[in-house]
Design a protein around this motif. Structure first.
Motif, mmCIF file in Angstrom:
data_model
loop_
_atom_site.group_PDB
_atom_site.id
_atom_site.type_symbol
_atom_site.label_atom_id
_atom_site.label_comp_id
_atom_site.label_asym_id
_atom_site.label_seq_id
_atom_site.Cartn_x
_atom_site.Cartn_y
_atom_site.Cartn_z
ATOM 1 N N LYS A 9 35.706 37.763 32.075
ATOM 2 C CA LYS A 9 35.144 38.489 33.224
ATOM 3 C C LYS A 9 33.745 37.988 33.552
ATOM 4 O O LYS A 9 33.365 37.898 34.717
ATOM 5 C CB LYS A 9 35.136 39.986 32.949
ATOM 6 N N ARG A 10 32.973 37.647 32.529
ATOM 7 C CA ARG A 10 31.615 37.138 32.762
ATOM 8 C C ARG A 10 31.632 35.741 33.375
ATOM 9 O O ARG A 10 30.719 35.371 34.109
ATOM 10 C CB ARG A 10 30.825 37.111 31.460
ATOM 11 N N LEU A 11 32.670 34.960 33.073
ATOM 12 C CA LEU A 11 32.752 33.605 33.620
ATOM 13 C C LEU A 11 33.026 33.601 35.117
ATOM 14 O O LEU A 11 32.671 32.662 35.811
ATOM 15 C CB LEU A 11 33.849 32.815 32.911
ATOM 16 N N GLY A 12 33.679 34.643 35.596
ATOM 17 C CA GLY A 12 33.981 34.728 37.019
ATOM 18 C C GLY A 12 35.252 33.983 37.371
ATOM 19 O O GLY A 12 36.049 33.647 36.504
ATOM 20 N N PRO A 13 35.454 33.721 38.650
ATOM 21 C CA PRO A 13 36.693 33.076 39.094
ATOM 22 C C PRO A 13 36.849 31.670 38.507
ATOM 23 O O PRO A 13 35.880 30.946 38.337
ATOM 24 C CB PRO A 13 36.550 33.000 40.611
ATOM 25 N N LYS A 22 46.015 36.520 40.635
ATOM 26 C CA LYS A 22 44.654 36.293 40.176
ATOM 27 C C LYS A 22 44.686 35.753 38.749
ATOM 28 O O LYS A 22 45.493 36.193 37.923
ATOM 29 C CB LYS A 22 43.853 37.584 40.223
ATOM 30 N N CYS A 23 43.830 34.805 38.463
ATOM 31 C CA CYS A 23 43.817 34.143 37.164
ATOM 32 C C CYS A 23 43.598 35.150 36.034
ATOM 33 O O CYS A 23 44.323 35.121 35.026
ATOM 34 C CB CYS A 23 42.731 33.071 37.132
ATOM 35 N N LEU A 24 42.641 36.035 36.163
ATOM 36 C CA LEU A 24 42.341 36.999 35.109
ATOM 37 C C LEU A 24 43.540 37.907 34.838
ATOM 38 O O LEU A 24 43.884 38.159 33.689
ATOM 39 C CB LEU A 24 41.117 37.835 35.481
#
Length: 44
Positions: A9-13, A22-24
């Motif tokens: 989540k901290r790394l972003g997209p 969505k990747c996450l």
């Protein structure tokens, strides 16, 4: 089962992601399957 992904989540997209979702969300789905498989193999 809740999957914690604070680093992702901290790394972003994710750049260059070509998936339809969505990747996450896709990674969380894969992590849940991996956790379930590991628990099965470990007998938990």
């Amino acid at each position: 089962m809740k999957v914690e992904t604070p680093i992702l989540k901290r790394l972003g997209p994710v750049p260059f992601w070509r998936g339809t979702g969505k990747c996450l969300a896709e990674l969380e789905r894969i992590y849940k399957k991996a956790i379930a498989a590991a628990q099965t193999r470990l007998g938990r």
